[in-house]
Design a protein around this motif. Structure first.
Motif, short mmCIF file in Angstrom:
data_model
loop_
_atom_site.label_atom_id
_atom_site.label_comp_id
_atom_site.label_asym_id
_atom_site.label_seq_id
_atom_site.Cartn_x
_atom_site.Cartn_y
_atom_site.Cartn_z
N ILE A 1 -19.09 51.39 28.26
CA ILE A 1 -17.98 52.26 27.87
C ILE A 1 -17.73 52.14 26.37
O ILE A 1 -17.60 53.15 25.67
N LYS A 2 -17.72 50.91 25.87
CA LYS A 2 -17.43 50.68 24.45
C LYS A 2 -18.43 51.39 23.54
O LYS A 2 -18.08 51.89 22.47
N GLU A 3 -19.68 51.49 23.98
CA GLU A 3 -20.74 52.07 23.16
C GLU A 3 -20.53 53.55 22.85
O GLU A 3 -20.96 54.05 21.82
N VAL A 4 -19.86 54.28 23.73
CA VAL A 4 -19.65 55.72 23.51
C VAL A 4 -18.16 56.12 23.52
O VAL A 4 -17.84 57.29 23.43
N ASP A 5 -17.27 55.15 23.61
CA ASP A 5 -15.82 55.42 23.70
C ASP A 5 -15.27 55.77 22.32
O ASP A 5 -14.80 54.91 21.60
N GLU A 6 -15.31 57.05 21.96
CA GLU A 6 -14.90 57.50 20.63
C GLU A 6 -13.40 57.36 20.39
O GLU A 6 -12.97 57.12 19.27
N ASP A 7 -12.60 57.53 21.43
CA ASP A 7 -11.15 57.46 21.24
C ASP A 7 -10.56 56.11 21.66
O ASP A 7 -9.35 55.93 21.67
N PHE A 8 -11.40 55.15 22.00
CA PHE A 8 -11.01 53.78 22.32
C PHE A 8 -9.95 53.69 23.41
O PHE A 8 -9.06 52.84 23.37
N ASP A 9 -10.07 54.56 24.44
CA ASP A 9 -9.11 54.52 25.54
C ASP A 9 -9.63 53.72 26.74
O ASP A 9 -8.95 53.60 27.74
N GLY A 10 -10.84 53.17 26.64
CA GLY A 10 -11.38 52.33 27.70
C GLY A 10 -11.94 53.09 28.89
O GLY A 10 -12.19 52.50 29.93
N LYS A 11 -12.12 54.40 28.74
CA LYS A 11 -12.71 55.20 29.81
C LYS A 11 -13.53 56.32 29.18
O LYS A 11 -13.43 56.58 27.99
N LEU A 12 -14.37 56.95 29.99
CA LEU A 12 -15.27 57.98 29.49
C LEU A 12 -14.73 59.37 29.78
O LEU A 12 -14.48 59.71 30.93
N SER A 13 -14.58 60.16 28.74
CA SER A 13 -14.25 61.57 28.90
C SER A 13 -15.56 62.32 29.15
O SER A 13 -16.65 61.75 29.01
N PHE A 14 -15.48 63.59 29.47
CA PHE A 14 -16.69 64.38 29.70
C PHE A 14 -17.54 64.40 28.43
O PHE A 14 -18.74 64.23 28.47
N ARG A 15 -16.89 64.58 27.29
CA ARG A 15 -17.61 64.61 26.01
C ARG A 15 -18.32 63.28 25.76
O ARG A 15 -19.47 63.25 25.34
N GLU A 16 -17.65 62.17 26.02
CA GLU A 16 -18.25 60.86 25.81
C GLU A 16 -19.41 60.64 26.80
O GLU A 16 -20.42 60.02 26.45
N PHE A 17 -19.26 61.15 28.02
CA PHE A 17 -20.33 61.05 29.00
C PHE A 17 -21.57 61.79 28.52
O PHE A 17 -22.69 61.29 28.60
N LEU A 18 -21.36 62.98 27.95
CA LEU A 18 -22.50 63.75 27.41
C LEU A 18 -23.13 63.05 26.22
O LEU A 18 -24.33 63.17 25.99
N LEU A 19 -22.31 62.31 25.48
CA LEU A 19 -22.80 61.58 24.32
C LEU A 19 -23.87 60.56 24.72
O LEU A 19 -24.79 60.29 23.95
N ILE A 20 -23.78 60.03 25.93
CA ILE A 20 -24.79 59.08 26.43
C ILE A 20 -26.17 59.73 26.38
O ILE A 20 -27.13 59.16 25.87
N PHE A 21 -26.26 60.96 26.89
CA PHE A 21 -27.54 61.65 26.98
C PHE A 21 -28.02 62.11 25.61
O PHE A 21 -29.21 62.10 25.32
N ARG A 22 -27.08 62.50 24.75
CA ARG A 22 -27.44 62.91 23.39
C ARG A 22 -28.03 61.72 22.64
O ARG A 22 -29.04 61.84 21.95
#
Length: 138
Positions: free
Chosen positions: A34-55
């Motif tokens: 979660i920390k690796e892609v958590d752009e807003d530091f809320d401790g969970k994955l938004s849809f955008r952050e989830f897509l960031l994994i694949f990007r």
């Protein structure tokens, strides 16, 4: 996998997802994912952050042994099992998701430009006020 239906994947939902995909992670491993892609530091994955994994996986920016790389690999489409229509749907969904990400980035750019414009206008108003003020006290 969003069992809470809140639009985010939290730690426990990510744990369940990784277990169902056959790549269970430790509690610390999940937090690091979660920390690796958590752009807003809320401790969970938004849809955008989830897509960031694949990007990031496509760009080679993920560590080979990371849980995120395992997730990216496990989420790839296999045409032989999904069939051509399944692959077509998968790629159409990915293209749509990427275009939504581009819209999001464009909105951020527009907001930044608007803030810069407002800042310039504010400075111009302050300069005009100081000029009037100095004329008044002269």
């Amino acid at each position: 996998y969003d069992t809470g239906k809140d639009g985010f994947i939290d730690l426990m939902e990510l744990k369940l997802m990784m277990e169902k995909l056959g790549a269970p992670q430790t509690h610390l491993g999940l937090k690091n994912m979660i920390k690796e892609v958590d752009e807003d530091f809320d401790g969970k994955l938004s849809f955008r952050e989830f897509l960031l994994i694949f990007r990031r996986a496509a760009a080679g920016e993920l560590q080979e042994e990371s849980g995120l790389m395992a997730l990216a690999r496990l989420s790839e489409i296999n045409v032989s099992t999904e069939g051509v229509m399944g692959a077509k749907d998968f790629f159409e969904a990915k293209v749509q998701a990427l275009s939504q990400g581009s819209k999001f980035e464009a909105e951020i750019r527009e907001e930044k430009e608007e803030r810069k414009k407002q800042e310039v206008e504010k400075k111009e108003r302050q300069a005009a006020f100081k000029q009037l003020q100095s004329a008044f006290y002269s």
